[in-house]
Design a protein around this motif. Structure first.
Motif, PDB file in Angstrom:
ATOM      1  N   LYS A 102       9.107  -1.461   0.064  1.00  0.00           N
ATOM      2  CA  LYS A 102       7.661  -1.409   0.312  1.00  0.00           C
ATOM      3  C   LYS A 102       6.917  -2.298  -0.672  1.00  0.00           C
ATOM      4  O   LYS A 102       5.980  -3.014  -0.287  1.00  0.00           O
ATOM      5  N   GLU A 103       7.347  -2.275  -1.926  1.00  0.00           N
ATOM      6  CA  GLU A 103       6.703  -3.092  -2.943  1.00  0.00           C
ATOM      7  C   GLU A 103       6.863  -4.583  -2.627  1.00  0.00           C
ATOM      8  O   GLU A 103       5.908  -5.363  -2.703  1.00  0.00           O
ATOM      9  N   LEU A 114       3.067   1.592   6.756  1.00  0.00           N
ATOM     10  CA  LEU A 114       4.030   1.673   5.656  1.00  0.00           C
ATOM     11  C   LEU A 114       3.513   0.933   4.419  1.00  0.00           C
ATOM     12  O   LEU A 114       3.867   1.290   3.293  1.00  0.00           O
ATOM     13  N   ILE A 115       2.706  -0.087   4.640  1.00  0.00           N
ATOM     14  CA  ILE A 115       2.046  -0.790   3.547  1.00  0.00           C
ATOM     15  C   ILE A 115       0.579  -0.931   3.901  1.00  0.00           C
ATOM     16  O   ILE A 115       0.192  -0.785   5.064  1.00  0.00           O
ATOM     17  N   GLN A 116      -0.226  -1.220   2.891  1.00  0.00           N
ATOM     18  CA  GLN A 116      -1.673  -1.340   3.096  1.00  0.00           C
ATOM     19  C   GLN A 116      -2.067  -2.812   3.106  1.00  0.00           C
ATOM     20  O   GLN A 116      -1.410  -3.648   2.488  1.00  0.00           O
ATOM     21  N   THR A 117      -3.149  -3.125   3.808  1.00  0.00           N
ATOM     22  CA  THR A 117      -3.631  -4.496   3.826  1.00  0.00           C
ATOM     23  C   THR A 117      -4.177  -4.836   2.444  1.00  0.00           C
ATOM     24  O   THR A 117      -4.762  -3.983   1.772  1.00  0.00           O
ATOM     25  N   LEU A 166       7.414  -5.935   0.320  1.00  0.00           N
ATOM     26  CA  LEU A 166       6.595  -6.240   1.501  1.00  0.00           C
ATOM     27  C   LEU A 166       5.117  -6.340   1.139  1.00  0.00           C
ATOM     28  O   LEU A 166       4.403  -7.196   1.651  1.00  0.00           O
ATOM     29  N   GLN A 167       4.664  -5.469   0.270  1.00  0.00           N
ATOM     30  CA  GLN A 167       3.256  -5.479  -0.133  1.00  0.00           C
ATOM     31  C   GLN A 167       2.909  -6.793  -0.828  1.00  0.00           C
ATOM     32  O   GLN A 167       1.888  -7.399  -0.540  1.00  0.00           O
ATOM     33  N   TRP A 168       3.765  -7.246  -1.738  1.00  0.00           N
ATOM     34  CA  TRP A 168       3.523  -8.519  -2.411  1.00  0.00           C
ATOM     35  C   TRP A 168       3.598  -9.671  -1.418  1.00  0.00           C
ATOM     36  O   TRP A 168       2.847 -10.641  -1.525  1.00  0.00           O
ATOM     37  N   MET A 218       6.548  -7.654   8.233  1.00  0.00           N
ATOM     38  CA  MET A 218       5.349  -7.299   7.482  1.00  0.00           C
ATOM     39  C   MET A 218       4.254  -6.798   8.421  1.00  0.00           C
ATOM     40  O   MET A 218       3.615  -5.782   8.145  1.00  0.00           O
ATOM     41  N   ALA A 260       5.151  -3.360   9.575  1.00  0.00           N
ATOM     42  CA  ALA A 260       4.933  -2.384   8.504  1.00  0.00           C
ATOM     43  C   ALA A 260       3.449  -2.071   8.364  1.00  0.00           C
ATOM     44  O   ALA A 260       3.071  -0.908   8.142  1.00  0.00           O
ATOM     45  N   LEU A 261       2.606  -3.076   8.501  1.00  0.00           N
ATOM     46  CA  LEU A 261       1.158  -2.844   8.451  1.00  0.00           C
ATOM     47  C   LEU A 261       0.715  -1.977   9.619  1.00  0.00           C
ATOM     48  O   LEU A 261      -0.076  -1.037   9.447  1.00  0.00           O
TER      49      LEU A 261
END
Length: 94
Positions: A36-37, A90-93, A39-41, A82, A85-86
């Motif tokens: 997740k980290e 699962l991750i935030q914009t 993907l977020q980056w 990505m 996941a958005l």
């Protein structure tokens, strides 16, 4: 050699009713905290090398995480993963 002057009439096929199939809900994808980290980056626009510097691992390690992420989503592109996941939260914009 010559075509028949009488048109051949074929019966019409029976009326077929097309029902739209139910949309399958995507199965719940479980990502590790590191995935997740990463993907977020990536969503922020960081490269694999930059992500490796941020999370303090090798670039190969980051690419390994992306490989696992793509496998879990069943896609060939980290960008498609990505977006998925958005969409699934699962991750935030950024």
């Amino acid at each position: 050699m010559y075509r028949s002057t009488t048109a051949s009439i074929q019966p019409l096929p029976a009326q077929v009713s097309f029902q739209p199939q139910e949309c399958k809900q995507p199965r719940a994808i479980k990502l590790t905290a590191r995935e997740k980290e990463v993907l977020q980056w990536s969503a922020i626009g960081k490269s694999s090398w930059e992500i490796a510097q941020i999370v303090e691992c090798t670039e190969a390690g980051v690419n390994y995480h992306f490989c696992n992420i793509r496998r879990k989503f069943g896609v060939r592109s980290r960008w498609i993963a990505m977006v998925m996941a958005l969409e699934q939260g699962l991750i935030q914009t950024p």
